[in-house]
Enzyme design. Structure first.
Site, PDB file in Angstrom:
ATOM      1  N   GLU A   1      -6.395   6.567  -0.884  1.00 37.73           N
ATOM      2  CA  GLU A   1      -6.106   4.663   0.015  1.00 37.73           C
ATOM      3  C   GLU A   1      -7.077   4.594  -0.629  1.00 37.73           C
ATOM      4  O   GLU A   1      -6.469   3.208  -1.233  1.00 37.73           O
ATOM      5  CB  GLU A   1      -7.122   5.659   1.189  1.00 37.73           C
ATOM      6  CG  GLU A   1      -6.157   6.845   1.914  1.00 37.73           C
ATOM      7  CD  GLU A   1      -4.673   6.306   2.449  1.00 37.73           C
ATOM      8  OE1 GLU A   1      -4.483   5.156   2.746  1.00 37.73           O
ATOM      9  OE2 GLU A   1      -3.330   7.017   2.437  1.00 37.73           O
TER      10      GLU A   1
ATOM     11  N   HIS B   1       1.055  -1.252  -0.009  1.00 40.07           N
ATOM     12  CA  HIS B   1       0.072   0.526   0.192  1.00 40.07           C
ATOM     13  C   HIS B   1       0.673   0.988   0.116  1.00 40.07           C
ATOM     14  O   HIS B   1       0.595   2.208  -0.486  1.00 40.07           O
ATOM     15  CB  HIS B   1      -0.996  -0.469   1.126  1.00 40.07           C
ATOM     16  CG  HIS B   1      -1.803   0.867   1.540  1.00 40.07           C
ATOM     17  ND1 HIS B   1      -3.094   1.360   1.155  1.00 40.07           N
ATOM     18  CD2 HIS B   1      -1.411   2.375   2.008  1.00 40.07           C
ATOM     19  CE1 HIS B   1      -3.851   2.045   1.304  1.00 40.07           C
ATOM     20  NE2 HIS B   1      -2.524   3.040   1.817  1.00 40.07           N
ATOM     21  N   GLU B   2       1.482   1.288   0.608  1.00 36.47           N
ATOM     22  CA  GLU B   2       2.707   2.381   1.144  1.00 36.47           C
ATOM     23  C   GLU B   2       3.585   2.640  -0.522  1.00 36.47           C
ATOM     24  O   GLU B   2       3.800   3.505  -0.736  1.00 36.47           O
ATOM     25  CB  GLU B   2       3.289   2.218   1.997  1.00 36.47           C
ATOM     26  CG  GLU B   2       2.757   2.118   3.872  1.00 36.47           C
ATOM     27  CD  GLU B   2       1.412   3.198   3.502  1.00 36.47           C
ATOM     28  OE1 GLU B   2       1.978   4.551   2.936  1.00 36.47           O
ATOM     29  OE2 GLU B   2       0.895   3.566   4.318  1.00 36.47           O
TER      30      GLU B   2
ATOM     31  N   HIS C   1       1.816   4.993  -3.330  1.00 38.82           N
ATOM     32  CA  HIS C   1       1.712   5.938  -2.358  1.00 38.82           C
ATOM     33  C   HIS C   1       3.497   6.313  -3.694  1.00 38.82           C
ATOM     34  O   HIS C   1       3.540   7.654  -3.634  1.00 38.82           O
ATOM     35  CB  HIS C   1       1.811   6.650  -0.969  1.00 38.82           C
ATOM     36  CG  HIS C   1       0.216   6.150  -0.270  1.00 38.82           C
ATOM     37  ND1 HIS C   1      -0.361   6.586  -1.214  1.00 38.82           N
ATOM     38  CD2 HIS C   1      -0.074   6.139   0.114  1.00 38.82           C
ATOM     39  CE1 HIS C   1      -2.000   6.687  -0.597  1.00 38.82           C
ATOM     40  NE2 HIS C   1      -1.622   5.659   0.313  1.00 38.82           N
TER      41      HIS C   1
END
Length: 669
Positions: free
Chosen positions: A260, A173-174, A177
């Site tokens: 997100e 997930h990070e 980003h």
């Protein structure tokens, strides 16, 4: 719906940045008008009741408006300058501790291994890792301005309460980003909100001053009236400031929720394991994700994996969709499966407490606290830690994925490569990459490993006698044999593993390292493609402007046609060892998508110097994100037309991608 690609996400992040600036300026105008309205009523008796728009154009109005605008921009600029240090500054702001790359803590080592595997598989330098030791909630965030300068911060609760699959889902997930340009957007948003908050903070100060002074001057009517007016103005500014913050958080939440959701989907795409990130989100629902030890939690909320602070009006202001909504968006039915697994592993009393306890904001059907709920996710693992390593053959060009579609992704091929490579690296070799001295000597070893011992000694003599930058034979003797044994495939991954240690060098030391590397490169009066790639990589990621975001300068190919001519002339020659006619044909095919009137105005160049190539790549990095895929694909067409990518071609492709800020995962060579 197709998952948006790297370049579309980059373009979206830039559009969101422009939108945020516009909305910030709108908020500044509205707050300024509101404060001026307060000033108008306070000074109405002095201005003989003139209309507001006349008062606004008077000296009183212009002075008030200028002061408000100045205060807001000063507040934003102070925070902007404070965050100029990039991701490491944000990590220190929340009290995070850097994780020693050679840490002995087992939980920290698991995190480091996951991050290293994902970095190698995606083709980005390994982010610096930080931990918030006193945070028991499950959370994480990344910060920085460019992928090469990113840091990842995780809470102690995340590394101790999540399984490896779940932690891998959070890391995926990070990484999304990092790829999507969200980090830069998030850091800028902190600075913009700080300016809007400035008016509310001034109002709060005036309120406290009025109440404190009011008690001391209660016996004097004139002073009492002045203090009352002071308090009213302070209260008005306090309300205006925090109304501005409310709308700022509303904007923050709207932008963040979309990013997100995209990052959740990207995590599943990277790990091919929806149970991983789904399980992490489920545990957040049970145990919480709030940051309790930092006063910056509300300002950081939009950056974090889960909600960092309790938000009133959560349906409006929460920066993340509700947990149950996020889990079901990852995979329909996943929420029900996780609840079923909880029922199977908890006793009756524990189950009742887990389904009837207090609920965090935005979460339905979860308890706020529970013991460890389930073990490792069952089923076949398709994650980076899998033990099966596939043997790959060259892929025919007809079925080969477009090169631009590889950018900003993690493939099974890249995962297998990362796991196998890390398993083959000796622990001594890997440990050296985590130290400044070892990382510096690695840069030298990469240039010397193909030379004879005599040539190595001659070139090392060119280096200065220095405790850090001078040659250290005892370290080189541990590095060079491994590089020779594993071969060219280890060169870039080893450099990526060494980046956290190299980033610890101060600016003068970084410049000295680049000078030493160039001295070795120039020793034989010729520059190979790998030498060019290495020097360009170090300059891009350790140079004085390494953390600077390259602005968009070109929105069409017309202005960069000479740069494309130089780049594709070199790529066509590198991609074909056959006749000049075949090289010319390959060049014409690569240029076909850019030259509207054929290639007559931009014929293939007989020779392209390394300096010309570097200048061309720097110019092409100024293209809009949506124009870069065609350049990557044209280069890819040149090196894959025969169905085989040799190491020389891969290094050239890696150079192009890196200099254009396009993370390129490993390829079959």
């Amino acid at each position: 719906m197709a998952h948006p690609g790297f370049f579309q996400r980059q373009a979206s992040a830039r559009r969101n940045t422009s939108l945020l600036v516009f909305l910030f300026l709108t908020a500044v105008v509205l707050i300024t008008l509101a404060v001026c309205l307060v000033g108008y009523f306070v000074t109405r008796s002095e201005t003989t009741g003139q209309p507001f728009h006349h008062w606004l154009a008077s000296s009183h109005g212009l002075t008030t408006a200028s002061a408000v605008i100045l205060l807001i921009f000063i507040g934003s600029m102070i925070r902007w300058a404070d965050l100029a240090g990039g991701g490491s500054r944000v990590a220190k702001m929340v009290g995070a501790r850097p994780i020693d790359p050679d840490t002995r803590d087992s939980d920290e080592r698991v995190l480091r291994n996951i991050v290293e595997e994902m970095a190698i598989a995606s083709g980005v330098p390994v982010p610096e890792l930080y931990i918030m030791d006193n945070e028991t909630g499950i959370n994480a965030f990344v910060a920085g301005y460019t992928p090469g300068s990113a840091v990842m911060v995780v809470t102690h609760g995340a590394i101790t309460q999540l399984t490896r699959d779940e932690l891998q889902g959070v890391v995926g997930h990070e990484f999304s980003h990092i790829f999507n340009g969200d980090m830069r957007l998030n850091v800028r948003l902190i600075a913009l909100l700080a300016g809007i908050l400035m008016i509310g903070q001034i109002g709060s100060f005036l309120l406290r001053t009025a109440f404190y002074s009011g008690g001391r001057t209660s016996g004097r009517n004139k002073d009492g009236r002045a203090q009352a007016a002071f308090g009213i103005v302070g209260f008005a500014l306090f309300i205006i400031g925090y109304v501005g913050v409310f709308f700022g958080r509303l904007i923050q939440a709207a932008v963040s929720r979309q990013r997100e959701t995209l990052a959740d989907a990207s995590s599943v795409q990277f790990t091919r394991n929806p149970d991983g990130i789904g399980g992490a989100l489920f545990k957040i629902g049970l145990k919480g994700s709030y940051l309790d030890t930092t006063g910056h939690a509300s300002n950081m909320n939009h950056m974090c994996f889960g909600e960092a602070t309790h938000m009133k009006l959560a349906s409006l202001l929460a920066s993340h969709p509700p947990i149950e909504q996020r889990i079901n968006a990852i995979q329909p039915g996943l929420m029900a499966r996780l609840k079923s697994r909880l029922r199977d592993t908890e006793t009756g009393d524990d189950l009742r407490s887990a389904t009837t306890g207090a609920q965090p904001s935005g979460v339905s059907g979860f308890a706020s606290a529970a013991t460890d709920i389930y073990g490792t996710v069952s089923g076949r693992r398709t994650s980076l830690s899998g033990s099966a390593i596939a043997t790959h053959a060259p892929t025919p060009p007809a079925s080969m994925q477009k090169m631009s579609e590889r950018v900003g992704t993690i493939s099974q091929e890249g995962e297998d490569f990362a796991v196998k490579l890390l398993q083959r690296l000796p622990s001594t070799f890997r440990g050296l990459l985590y130290t400044r001295a070892g990382a510096i000597q690695l840069c030298y070893a990469l240039l010397l490993s193909d030379l004879s011992q005599k040539e190595q000694a001659e070139q090392l003599a060119l280096l200065p006698e220095h405790s850090l930058f001078g040659p250290q034979p005892e370290l080189l003797e541990k590095l060079i044999p491994t590089l020779q044994k594993i071969g060219e495939a280890v060169r870039f991954p080893a450099l990526e593993l060494a980046m956290p240690a190299l980033r610890k060098l101060d600016p003068e030391e970084r410049a000295e390292l680049i000078r030493c590397v160039r001295a070795l490169v120039n020793a034989d009066n010729r520059v190979t493609l790998f030498e060019l790639t290495l020097t360009s990589f170090l300059s891009r990621h350790l140079g004085a402007d390494s953390a600077r975001v390259i602005p968009v300068r070109y929105r069409s190919y017309k202005a960069v046609m000479p740069a494309l001519q130089r780049l594709l002339s070199l790529m066509a020659r590198a991609g074909s060892d056959s006749t000049q006619e075949e090289v010319n044909t390959l060049y014409r095919e690569a240029m076909a998508g850019f030259a509207s009137s054929g290639n007559s105005d931009h014929p293939i160049l007989p020779k392209v110097s390394m300096r010309e190539l570097q200048e061309a790549l720097k110019e092409l990095n100024g293209l809009s994100a949506l124009l870069k895929p065609a350049v990557i694909d044209a280069c890819g067409h040149c090196i894959t037309h025969d169905g085989v990518i040799d190491p020389r071609e891969y290094e050239l492709m890696r150079l192009v991608a890196d200099q254009m800020d396009c993370p390129m995962p490993p390829m079959v060579v």
